[in-house]
Design a protein around this motif. Structure first.
Motif, mmCIF file in Angstrom:
data_model
loop_
_atom_site.group_PDB
_atom_site.id
_atom_site.type_symbol
_atom_site.label_atom_id
_atom_site.label_comp_id
_atom_site.label_asym_id
_atom_site.label_seq_id
_atom_site.Cartn_x
_atom_site.Cartn_y
_atom_site.Cartn_z
ATOM 1 N N ARG A 172 0.828 -1.212 0.000
ATOM 2 C CA ARG A 172 0.000 0.000 0.000
ATOM 3 C C ARG A 172 0.860 1.260 0.000
ATOM 4 N N PHE A 173 1.917 1.249 0.801
ATOM 5 C CA PHE A 173 2.820 2.396 0.858
ATOM 6 C C PHE A 173 3.435 2.646 -0.518
ATOM 7 N N ALA A 174 3.945 1.583 -1.137
ATOM 8 C CA ALA A 174 4.583 1.713 -2.453
ATOM 9 C C ALA A 174 3.587 2.192 -3.501
ATOM 10 N N SER A 175 2.373 1.674 -3.442
ATOM 11 C CA SER A 175 1.347 2.090 -4.403
ATOM 12 C C SER A 175 0.993 3.557 -4.218
ATOM 13 N N ALA A 176 0.845 3.989 -2.966
ATOM 14 C CA ALA A 176 0.527 5.396 -2.703
ATOM 15 C C ALA A 176 1.672 6.302 -3.156
ATOM 16 N N ALA A 177 2.902 5.877 -2.925
ATOM 17 C CA ALA A 177 4.066 6.699 -3.282
ATOM 18 C C ALA A 177 4.253 6.818 -4.790
ATOM 19 N N ASN A 178 3.731 5.862 -5.545
ATOM 20 C CA ASN A 178 3.971 5.843 -6.992
ATOM 21 C C ASN A 178 2.714 6.006 -7.833
ATOM 22 N N LYS A 179 1.580 6.205 -7.192
ATOM 23 C CA LYS A 179 0.305 6.206 -7.908
ATOM 24 C C LYS A 179 0.254 7.178 -9.085
ATOM 25 N N TYR A 180 0.797 8.370 -8.929
ATOM 26 C CA TYR A 180 0.679 9.377 -9.977
ATOM 27 C C TYR A 180 2.009 9.694 -10.653
ATOM 28 N N ARG A 181 2.984 8.829 -10.521
ATOM 29 C CA ARG A 181 4.308 9.094 -11.095
ATOM 30 C C ARG A 181 4.395 8.734 -12.582
ATOM 31 N N LEU A 182 3.638 7.762 -12.996
ATOM 32 C CA LEU A 182 3.720 7.324 -14.388
ATOM 33 C C LEU A 182 2.842 8.192 -15.279
ATOM 34 N N SER A 183 3.350 8.492 -16.444
ATOM 35 C CA SER A 183 2.516 9.174 -17.431
ATOM 36 C C SER A 183 1.446 8.173 -17.881
ATOM 37 N N PRO A 184 0.360 8.655 -18.483
ATOM 38 C CA PRO A 184 -0.656 7.715 -18.983
ATOM 39 C C PRO A 184 -0.064 6.686 -19.960
ATOM 40 N N GLU A 185 0.886 7.133 -20.782
ATOM 41 C CA GLU A 185 1.514 6.203 -21.736
ATOM 42 C C GLU A 185 2.349 5.149 -21.008
ATOM 43 N N ASP A 186 3.102 5.577 -19.978
ATOM 44 C CA ASP A 186 3.904 4.627 -19.198
ATOM 45 C C ASP A 186 3.008 3.643 -18.454
ATOM 46 N N GLU A 187 1.893 4.136 -17.945
ATOM 47 C CA GLU A 187 0.963 3.255 -17.230
ATOM 48 C C GLU A 187 0.397 2.193 -18.165
ATOM 49 N N ILE A 188 0.047 2.599 -19.378
ATOM 50 C CA ILE A 188 -0.458 1.642 -20.372
ATOM 51 C C ILE A 188 0.629 0.629 -20.716
ATOM 52 N N GLU A 189 1.858 1.110 -20.894
ATOM 53 C CA GLU A 189 2.964 0.207 -21.218
ATOM 54 C C GLU A 189 3.211 -0.785 -20.080
ATOM 55 N N LEU A 190 3.229 -0.290 -18.840
ATOM 56 C CA LEU A 190 3.444 -1.183 -17.703
ATOM 57 C C LEU A 190 2.314 -2.196 -17.579
ATOM 58 N N ARG A 191 1.083 -1.743 -17.724
ATOM 59 C CA ARG A 191 -0.059 -2.668 -17.649
ATOM 60 C C ARG A 191 0.070 -3.754 -18.716
ATOM 61 N N SER A 192 0.466 -3.366 -19.919
ATOM 62 C CA SER A 192 0.648 -4.326 -21.008
ATOM 63 C C SER A 192 1.754 -5.331 -20.669
ATOM 64 N N LEU A 193 2.875 -4.835 -20.127
ATOM 65 C CA LEU A 193 3.973 -5.732 -19.753
ATOM 66 C C LEU A 193 3.555 -6.678 -18.628
ATOM 67 N N LEU A 194 2.783 -6.175 -17.667
ATOM 68 C CA LEU A 194 2.306 -7.033 -16.580
ATOM 69 C C LEU A 194 1.326 -8.086 -17.099
ATOM 70 N N GLU A 195 0.437 -7.680 -17.980
ATOM 71 C CA GLU A 195 -0.498 -8.645 -18.577
ATOM 72 C C GLU A 195 0.255 -9.716 -19.350
ATOM 73 N N GLN A 196 1.273 -9.288 -20.096
ATOM 74 C CA GLN A 196 2.109 -10.231 -20.845
ATOM 75 C C GLN A 196 2.781 -11.217 -19.896
ATOM 76 N N ALA A 197 3.329 -10.709 -18.786
ATOM 77 C CA ALA A 197 4.004 -11.572 -17.812
ATOM 78 C C ALA A 197 3.019 -12.538 -17.165
ATOM 79 N N ILE A 198 1.826 -12.050 -16.815
ATOM 80 C CA ILE A 198 0.811 -12.919 -16.202
ATOM 81 C C ILE A 198 0.410 -14.013 -17.181
ATOM 82 N N TYR A 199 0.211 -13.652 -18.440
ATOM 83 C CA TYR A 199 -0.144 -14.645 -19.455
ATOM 84 C C TYR A 199 0.968 -15.688 -19.597
ATOM 85 N N LYS A 200 2.204 -15.213 -19.687
ATOM 86 C CA LYS A 200 3.346 -16.124 -19.854
ATOM 87 C C LYS A 200 3.459 -17.053 -18.656
ATOM 88 N N LEU A 201 3.313 -16.516 -17.458
ATOM 89 C CA LEU A 201 3.388 -17.354 -16.256
ATOM 90 C C LEU A 201 2.239 -18.355 -16.209
#
Length: 193
Positions: free
Chosen positions: A127-156
């Motif tokens: 929760r602390f880490a999420s609160a500290a980083n919630k608004y740090r990513l640009s919308p484009e970076d957030e989309i990219e990270l979400r895509s990479l996480l989805e890719q990793a979840i699918y691969k796993l």
């Protein structure tokens, strides 16, 4: 005979700058670190705190030694990253969260708040880490990270890992349902509002 320590990698230098920046920001809010706290290059899979020396260790997959190359290959196979550049980008997007997470453990130890329940301790650090980083990513970076996480979840998941434990292990049911794919991110945000 031990081999000489590896030179800091680009990702480790990025991690060090992030660590210094976060410590400065948190100090402005009255969260002071122990002056002996260091960020060191580790040999695990990402970030961890060593309870014996109190330091935070960051393991990054862009080291040029044999261990670094093996780590990069292993992580690419787990996450489905197409090349080292994509893996490094994944780490660049995740490191601020990981470092803030480990700093939460540090602050709780320093202030005598580290609890008996390691599960609860992890939830608080998340929760602390999420609160500290919630608004740090640009919308484009957030989309990219979400895509990479989805890719990793699918691969796993293709390798036999399941996300059913996300619902059991998380203390935020709404977040767990979103992570496990039971409800969409938009639905989770609407419910939160």
């Amino acid at each position: 005979m031990n081999s000489p320590p590896a030179e800091p990698s680009d990702l480790f230098r990025f991690a060090q700058k992030t660590f210094d920046r976060l410590i400065g920001e948190f100090a402005a809010y009255g969260l002071l670190t122990n002056p002996r706290l260091e960020l060191r290059q580790g040999s695990g899979l990402m970030c961890y705190s060593d309870l014996s020396d109190g330091n935070i260790y960051v393991s990054v997959p862009d080291r040029l030694d044999e261990e670094g190359k093996l780590q990069a290959l292993f992580l690419r196979s787990l996450t489905g990253c197409r090349d080292e550049a994509q893996m490094n980008r994944f780490f660049q997007l995740l490191l601020p969260w990981g470092i803030a997470h480990e700093l939460a453990h540090h602050y709780r130890r320093e202030y005598g708040l580290f609890g008996e329940s390691l599960w609860k301790e992890e939830q608080l650090a998340n929760r602390f880490a999420s609160a500290a980083n919630k608004y740090r990513l640009s919308p484009e970076d957030e989309i990219e990270l979400r895509s990479l996480l989805e890719q990793a979840i699918y691969k796993l998941s293709r390798q036999g890992a399941t996300l059913d434990s996300a619902i059991v292990s998380a203390d935020n049911l709404l977040q767990a349902l979103n992570v496990s794919g039971e409800i969409a991110a938009d639905a989770a945000r609407n419910i939160e509002v």
